[in-house]
Write a protein that holds these residues in place. Structure first.
Motif, PDB file in Angstrom:
ATOM      1  N   ASP A  46      17.373 -16.317 -44.602  1.00  0.00           N
ATOM      2  CA  ASP A  46      18.414 -15.390 -44.156  1.00  0.00           C
ATOM      3  C   ASP A  46      17.971 -13.941 -44.299  1.00  0.00           C
ATOM      4  O   ASP A  46      18.462 -13.065 -43.586  1.00  0.00           O
ATOM      5  N   ALA A  47      17.049 -13.684 -45.227  1.00  0.00           N
ATOM      6  CA  ALA A  47      16.565 -12.309 -45.401  1.00  0.00           C
ATOM      7  C   ALA A  47      15.788 -11.816 -44.186  1.00  0.00           C
ATOM      8  O   ALA A  47      15.606 -10.613 -44.006  1.00  0.00           O
ATOM      9  N   TYR A  49      16.796 -12.327 -41.142  1.00  0.00           N
ATOM     10  CA  TYR A  49      17.734 -12.031 -40.058  1.00  0.00           C
ATOM     11  C   TYR A  49      18.173 -10.581 -40.163  1.00  0.00           C
ATOM     12  O   TYR A  49      18.627 -10.124 -41.207  1.00  0.00           O
ATOM     13  N   LYS A  50      18.053  -9.889 -39.054  1.00  0.00           N
ATOM     14  CA  LYS A  50      18.297  -8.436 -39.082  1.00  0.00           C
ATOM     15  C   LYS A  50      19.280  -8.006 -37.998  1.00  0.00           C
ATOM     16  O   LYS A  50      19.222  -6.872 -37.528  1.00  0.00           O
ATOM     17  N   GLU A  51      20.188  -8.913 -37.631  1.00  0.00           N
ATOM     18  CA  GLU A  51      21.107  -8.544 -36.551  1.00  0.00           C
ATOM     19  C   GLU A  51      22.070  -7.433 -36.937  1.00  0.00           C
ATOM     20  O   GLU A  51      22.680  -6.816 -36.067  1.00  0.00           O
ATOM     21  N   HIS A  52      22.214  -7.190 -38.234  1.00  0.00           N
ATOM     22  CA  HIS A  52      23.115  -6.117 -38.660  1.00  0.00           C
ATOM     23  C   HIS A  52      22.359  -4.864 -39.089  1.00  0.00           C
ATOM     24  O   HIS A  52      22.973  -3.902 -39.556  1.00  0.00           O
ATOM     25  N   VAL A  53      21.056  -4.912 -38.969  1.00  0.00           N
ATOM     26  CA  VAL A  53      20.259  -3.709 -39.257  1.00  0.00           C
ATOM     27  C   VAL A  53      20.379  -2.771 -38.050  1.00  0.00           C
ATOM     28  O   VAL A  53      20.076  -3.154 -36.922  1.00  0.00           O
ATOM     29  N   GLN A  54      20.844  -1.571 -38.289  1.00  0.00           N
ATOM     30  CA  GLN A  54      21.069  -0.624 -37.199  1.00  0.00           C
ATOM     31  C   GLN A  54      19.762   0.086 -36.843  1.00  0.00           C
ATOM     32  O   GLN A  54      18.861   0.204 -37.681  1.00  0.00           O
ATOM     33  N   ILE A 233      23.169 -14.568 -39.318  1.00  0.00           N
ATOM     34  CA  ILE A 233      23.470 -14.901 -40.704  1.00  0.00           C
ATOM     35  C   ILE A 233      24.544 -15.988 -40.805  1.00  0.00           C
ATOM     36  O   ILE A 233      24.561 -16.766 -41.748  1.00  0.00           O
TER      37      ILE A 233
END
Lengths: 559, 178
Positions: A46-47, A49-54, A233
């Protein structure tokens, strides 16, 4: 602590952990068999996964690919290879391929558990008998050795497990399934749907997508954050990594070998049966072997066919399972890049990045050359139109300063865009093989491929652009612009087609090689035609059908 | 319990809390742990102007700051000139050349109109020069791109920081649309 599984014996050795490999592992282990899954890449957590990294949290905000091009000159050309996730993909220098296509073909190659399922477009489109019997309809290529009725139960099974959000439309060329509720269309999209139906009779529908709208097997509904290709996530989109492979591993009967570069199918020269697989340990470069009663290649079309060529023996000098001489031939993909867009003055929209992002666009299913309908001059088969309705910010607004900032935020007419992707006919010289003189960093001969459009594909592309413009004109769009690009999508299929005749096909209808009874190829290699639909749903349905057949053969000791 | 299973456990509770306000920044939200643990920028590229530009010389960088603020007010505070410098330091030659040329056109316009550099032109007359320069679209594209990909810029476009939405705002008009 897991001991090194090299040298061990399993019931089945599976190459690849993506769409087909995941299903094979799940079905076989849940039936009580022990399998080894060889995956060339690493496992994501899960670390990763960066879909919420702006964007502003990244050094280059995803706005340039220059930093990627040194080691990924090819991969970085894909929209899905980004600053967020570039380390999921192959290093092009270590693992090259040779491309004779015109235009060049971009082979997208993740090296992680789940493969391309981590970044796929998630389109789940059923094929129909219009596709399976297309050759009988127009005389080109060969029919599929199965009917829609035969594959339908597997489509149902796969769709129910995957969780496909979609609208039932009752179209013969685009069969419905047991969908999860659709995410819905905006008001402007509904207007476009109504207008296109009224003007042309075509159906504009929500793209059927492997994103949940209801909880399923511990996975949560989509939360509409937007960039699925950066990971998920909540496991709301479907990836084999956290579904089929997870189920397989949960049985305790699946051994997942990561960093295992599968090289060759090992053959028993006396029985002419597959006995296992030779792979190269990615870290140590040590050659290792695992053994099985059966072997299933599920590594993507180009990788699986590469492996068959690399498995040539004295008895099969032109490649394993190639007594027909057709291995590698009839490679296909969908060609895209043509279409048109225009503005609809009465459908204005306030641009914003405040709200929810639906993880799919709209789709206008194939409407050309359908049975019972008019024949289109100039080409056979047809195409679908990816359809988008929306208004972005007007960053090219006039002026500077506060006036410019205010102008770019203003409501705008929606832009309606049609972007086609079409069927590619099978051609014997659109093909792939290996180049014995070019080795990757692991000492394995690399793929050489050629997949070029011909007259039919070019004519079909012209129609994508001109007819899309015609639709826009009839809808009253302004500023209509046509696009005449041509590029192959990451939908490569064929190259080991299935059929009932061992002289004209490589695989049986159950994806067993005609030549080696305990060797299967379960990815898109088997497709006798590309059809117009995204291939993954059909790959998964065929893999389940093939796995069920393999299980029965193993149970009855026929394998 | 692994981090994944812990998150899955939390996420499983989400379905029960469907009526709760949706905000990933709420500490009870299952995504909060993910958001808290996600990678952070290793250095604040966009937070402030770089003291020493990597790509531009001092004159270019000072000129860029002036031009940037005129085209997109607030873009210096959002670190846009520094970001552009950061990107051009690794970009291809032709990309660099295009931007350097676009920026130099501002000085050329100042030289022609006022016989001096853009920086030396009185502030009240700089905007007119920028607005008339032929390379404005190139400059605007870079500066707007930099500013609106910064956090302050994204917030001007409506970004709230929320990454969780319970539904898609689909049409609810029973009468449909034509």
């Amino acid at each position: 602590m897991q001991t090194d599984p090299a040298g061990k014996h399993f019931d089945v050795v599976i190459i690849g952990s993506g769409a087909s490999g995941g299903w094979a592992a799940k079905r076989l282990t849940e039936a009580g068999l022990h399998v080894a899954v060889l995956e060339a890449g690493r496992a994501l957590t899960d670390a990763d996964y960066k879909e919420h990294v702006q964007p502003y949290e990244l050094p280059y905000r995803g706005r340039t690919k220059a930093p990627l091009e040194r080691t990924q000159p090819r991969q970085s050309q894909s929209y899905a290879v980004r600053e967020w996730n570039a380390d999921w993909y192959v290093n092009d220098i270590e693992e090259p391929y040779l491309d004779d296509s015109d235009p060049g073909f971009l082979w997208v190659r993740p090296r992680v558990v789940g493969g391309r399922m981590n970044i796929w477009g998630r389109g789940c489109l059923r094929m129909s008998d219009i596709d399976f019997k297309a050759a009988s309809h127009d005389g080109v290529g060969v029919d599929w050795p199965l009917t829609y009725a035969e594959i339908k139960p597997y489509y149902d099974l796969v769709e129910e497990y995957v969780g496909v959000s979609g609208m039932k439309e009752g179209l013969a060329q685009y069969p419905d399934g047991p969908f999860q509720p659709p995410m819905g269309l905006t008001c402007n999209e509904m207007a476009v749907r109504a207008r296109v139906k009224k003007a042309f009779g075509y159906t504009v529908t929500q793209g059927r997508t492997a994103n949940l709208t209801r909880p399923l097997n511990g996975r949560q509904p989509c939360h509409y954050c937007g960039p699925c290709e950066h990971g998920c996530i909540t496991h709301s989109y479907f990836s084999s990594a956290f579904t089929t492979m997870k189920d397989a591993l949960a049985t305790g009967r699946c051994t997942l070998l990561t960093g295992a570069m599968a090289y060759k199918v090992l053959m028993d020269p006396d029985t002419h049966r597959a006995k296992g697989v030779l792979y190269i340990d990615r870290l140590t470069r040590q050659p290792k072997e695992v053994f099985g009663r059966a072997v299933a290649l599920c590594a993507q079309t180009l990788e699986s066919v590469r492996m068959l060529f690399n498995s040539a023996t004295r008895q099969a000098p032109n490649g394993l399972a190639n007594s027909s001489g057709l291995l590698g031939k009839y490679l296909m993909t969908h060609f895209s890049g043509a279409g048109a867009s225009g503005e609809l003055p009465d459908l204005t929209e306030q641009p914003s990045i405040a709200g929810a992002n639906r993880p799919c666009g709209l789709l206008t299913p194939r409407f050309r050359n359908l049975p019972g309908g008019p024949k289109t001059d100039g080409f056979l088969r047809g195409y679908a139109l990816s359809t988008y309705v929306g208004a972005g910010f007007n960053f090219s607004a006039a002026g500077i300063g506060e006036a410019y900032k205010k102008a770019l935020l203003q409501p705008r007419p929606s832009t309606l865009t049609f972007s086609g992707f079409g069927e590619c006919l099978p051609y014997a010289d659109n093909a792939c093989s290996v180049d014995p003189n070019t080795l990757d960093a692991f000492g394995i001969p690399v793929v050489r491929l050629r997949i070029s459009p011909r007259d039919n594909e070019r004519a079909l592309h012209r129609d994508m652009a001109t007819h899309a413009a015609e639709i826009l004109d009839r809808l009253g769009a302004t500023n209509i612009r046509q696009s005449h690009g041509m590029r192959g999508q990451a939908h490569e299929v064929g190259a080991a087609r299935m059929g009932t005749d061992l002289k004209s096909s490589v695989l049986t209808p159950f994806l067993q090689t005609h030549d080696v009874s305990n060797l299967f190829v379960m990815d898109g290699s088997s497709f006798p035609s590309s059809a117009w639909q995204n291939p993954t749903l059909t790959i998964m349905a065929l893999a389940v059908r093939s796995t069920d057949y393999m299980l029965e053969q193993l149970r009855t000791k026929n394998l | 319990m692994t981090r994944r299973s812990a998150l899955q456990g939390l996420a499983a509770g989400l379905g029960l809390a469907i009526a709760a306000p949706a905000d990933a920044h709420g500490i009870d939200h299952p995504l909060a742990a993910h958001v808290a643990q996600r990678p952070r920028p290793t250095r604040p590229v966009a937070a402030s102007a770089a003291p020493t530009p990597q790509f531009f010389d001092a004159h270019q960088f000072a000129t860029l700051a002036l031009v940037s603020e005129l085209i997109v007010p607030g873009s210096v505070a959002s670190g846009s000139p520094a970001y552009i410098d950061h990107v051009l330091a690794i970009e291809h030659g032709e990309v660099r050349l295009r931007f350097v040329s676009a920026l130099a056109a501002v000085d050329a316009a100042a030289r022609e109109a006022h016989g001096t550099t853009f920086r030396a032109v009185p502030a009240a007359q700089q905007a007119a020069l920028v607005e008339a320069v032929a390379t404005l679209p190139t400059l605007k594209s870079w500066i707007a791109g930099a500013h609106y990909s910064s956090e302050p810029g994204m917030r001007e476009l409506g970004f709230t920081g929320n990454v969780f939405f319970q539904s898609f705002p689909a049409c609810e008009h029973a009468e449909g649309h034509e």
